[in-house]
Design a protein around this motif. Structure first.
Motif, mmCIF file in Angstrom:
data_model
loop_
_atom_site.group_PDB
_atom_site.id
_atom_site.type_symbol
_atom_site.label_atom_id
_atom_site.label_comp_id
_atom_site.label_asym_id
_atom_site.label_seq_id
_atom_site.Cartn_x
_atom_site.Cartn_y
_atom_site.Cartn_z
ATOM 1 N N UNK A 208 47.292 57.258 42.480
ATOM 2 C CA UNK A 208 46.444 56.175 41.920
ATOM 3 C C UNK A 208 44.421 57.000 41.982
ATOM 4 N N UNK A 209 44.021 57.362 40.498
ATOM 5 C CA UNK A 209 42.690 57.560 40.666
ATOM 6 C C UNK A 209 41.972 56.290 40.211
ATOM 7 N N UNK A 210 40.972 56.403 40.999
ATOM 8 C CA UNK A 210 39.760 54.919 40.166
ATOM 9 C C UNK A 210 39.106 55.223 39.361
ATOM 10 N N UNK A 211 38.976 56.376 38.227
ATOM 11 C CA UNK A 211 38.162 56.346 37.977
ATOM 12 C C UNK A 211 38.155 55.587 36.126
ATOM 13 N N UNK A 212 36.798 55.258 36.010
ATOM 14 C CA UNK A 212 36.674 54.622 35.048
ATOM 15 C C UNK A 212 36.566 53.196 35.080
ATOM 16 N N UNK A 213 37.148 52.494 36.937
ATOM 17 C CA UNK A 213 37.630 50.978 37.675
ATOM 18 C C UNK A 213 36.149 50.462 37.009
ATOM 19 N N UNK A 214 34.656 51.041 36.743
ATOM 20 C CA UNK A 214 33.708 50.262 37.026
ATOM 21 C C UNK A 214 33.508 49.772 35.579
ATOM 22 N N UNK A 215 33.664 49.969 34.488
ATOM 23 C CA UNK A 215 34.027 49.256 33.101
ATOM 24 C C UNK A 215 34.342 48.127 33.060
ATOM 25 N N UNK A 216 35.382 47.954 33.857
ATOM 26 C CA UNK A 216 36.168 46.379 33.561
ATOM 27 C C UNK A 216 36.179 46.184 34.918
ATOM 28 N N UNK A 217 34.875 45.751 35.558
ATOM 29 C CA UNK A 217 35.173 44.973 37.474
ATOM 30 C C UNK A 217 36.172 43.414 37.182
ATOM 31 N N UNK A 218 36.444 42.681 36.291
ATOM 32 C CA UNK A 218 37.124 41.507 36.414
ATOM 33 C C UNK A 218 38.574 42.747 37.056
ATOM 34 N N UNK A 219 38.952 43.385 35.999
ATOM 35 C CA UNK A 219 40.378 43.790 35.885
ATOM 36 C C UNK A 219 40.754 44.952 37.571
ATOM 37 N N UNK A 220 38.945 45.520 37.264
ATOM 38 C CA UNK A 220 39.324 46.877 38.658
ATOM 39 C C UNK A 220 39.513 46.002 39.892
ATOM 40 N N UNK A 221 38.985 44.675 39.973
ATOM 41 C CA UNK A 221 38.816 43.180 41.036
ATOM 42 C C UNK A 221 40.565 43.147 41.288
ATOM 43 N N UNK A 222 40.849 42.737 40.088
ATOM 44 C CA UNK A 222 42.696 42.260 40.168
ATOM 45 C C UNK A 222 43.066 43.438 41.059
ATOM 46 N N UNK A 223 43.026 44.822 40.433
ATOM 47 C CA UNK A 223 43.383 46.051 40.913
ATOM 48 C C UNK A 223 43.471 46.460 42.160
ATOM 49 N N UNK A 224 42.408 46.217 43.199
ATOM 50 C CA UNK A 224 42.321 46.871 43.935
ATOM 51 C C UNK A 224 42.530 45.527 45.005
ATOM 52 N N UNK A 225 42.701 43.968 44.524
ATOM 53 C CA UNK A 225 43.200 42.903 45.777
ATOM 54 C C UNK A 225 44.650 43.683 45.657
ATOM 55 N N UNK A 226 45.423 43.672 44.399
ATOM 56 C CA UNK A 226 46.818 44.256 44.330
ATOM 57 C C UNK A 226 47.465 44.787 45.622
ATOM 58 N N UNK A 227 46.262 46.210 45.480
ATOM 59 C CA UNK A 227 46.648 46.983 45.883
ATOM 60 C C UNK A 227 46.878 46.532 47.227
ATOM 61 N N UNK A 228 45.411 45.599 48.093
ATOM 62 C CA UNK A 228 45.937 45.148 49.054
ATOM 63 C C UNK A 228 46.846 44.951 49.942
ATOM 64 N N UNK A 229 46.685 43.200 49.233
ATOM 65 C CA UNK A 229 48.180 42.523 49.643
ATOM 66 C C UNK A 229 50.160 43.364 49.327
#
Length: 289
Positions: A208-229
């Motif tokens: 997966x690429x992280x392009x555009x993630x910064x636009x919606x930081x809460x959604x990005x946070x959830x994605x990164x945290x889930x990917x870590x878990x």
């Protein structure tokens, strides 16, 4: 080394006439995104990175114009011209439409004559079924030639773009059919991050690429945290989606990721794993070293 695996070709090679300037107000809520760029704009935006993949998106054979595509002319020829301005830095990707009668010949032309090294597809924008017979012919040829494919994944602000063509569970079926094909699922398949994570966890050559993630930081946070878990942050590749966001903005966002978590008293993600995304060796992972 920093590799940006998701940037779009400029709309113009040189001066941009005022009548050609296009802006978007839906991609970054509350902001205007200038979609019209020239090669100098593009190269200036890429100063932050060591390598960048550049591509356009090919129209349907029956479309002469569309608000989804800001580019004029052949996007593959344009990609090759951009590469020629910085051949040690820029890697050109082609875009094809599976329903073109000569699609396989176009792939061969792009490899042999233009030196392009991957494929960009946006099934929802291009309005083709990614599980169709014609699409599978493209994947088969890409796998045989060692061409990675970057797929647009997730939502779109354009009413004429079918969302079901860009759902990450479709990538699961494609990866099962073509296990050696290198696939990049763009935008962490926003907003379907959970499904995207399930797919990249399952298939060794799907990222997966992280392009555009910064636009919606809460959604990005959830994605990164889930990917870590789920133990798959190592499958996240650095990407900007230029000109919608820039590599510099994306790096700043990633380096300040845990500041956002602390601000809202949420669990952090190990900083070294976030930093590793910035410096990931995507060229090796995608067979482009």
């Amino acid at each position: 080394m920093i590799v940006d695996v998701h940037t779009h070709i400029p709309t113009h090679m040189d001066t941009i006439p005022n009548d050609d300037i296009k802006e978007d107000t839906q991609m970054r809520p509350g902001e205007r995104v200038r979609l019209s760029t020239n090669v100098d704009d593009y190269l200036a935006g890429m100063e932050t990175v060591d390598t960048a993949f550049v591509f356009g998106i090919r129209r349907r054979p029956t479309d002469e114009d569309s608000p989804v595509f800001p580019w004029k002319g052949d996007v593959n020829d344009t990609a090759a011209k951009v590469v020629s301005r910085a051949p040690d830095k820029i890697i050109g990707f082609m875009s094809v439409h599976p329903d073109e009668a000569d699609v396989l010949e176009e792939i061969e032309r792009c490899v042999d004559q233009l030196g392009l090294r991957g494929i960009k597809l946006g099934p929802n924008y291009q309005d083709f079924d990614p599980k169709s017979e014609n699409a599978f012919k493209v994947y088969e040829r890409a796998q045989a030639l060692g061409l990675p494919i970057v797929f647009h994944q997730g939502t779109s602000p354009y009413p004429q773009s079918p969302l079901r063509y860009a759902h990450p569970l479709v990538m699961d079926e494609i990866a099962m059919a073509f296990p050696e094909l290198r696939v990049v699922m763009a935008h962490i398949a926003h907003p379907w991050h959970v499904d995207c994570i399930a797919v990249i966890r399952k298939h060794p050559h799907v990222y997966a690429d992280v392009s555009g993630a910064l636009i919606r930081p809460l959604q990005a946070y959830n994605a990164f945290r889930l990917a870590y878990e789920w133990g798959v942050l190592h499958k996240f590749l650095f990407a900007s989606d230029f000109p919608v966001t820039t590599p510099a903005e994306t790096i700043e966002f990633l380096q300040n990721f845990n500041e956002f978590a602390r601000q809202y008293h949420m669990p952090e993600v190990p900083g070294d794993e976030i930093e590793a995304i910035i410096h990931r060796d995507s060229l090796s992972l995608l067979g482009l070293k």
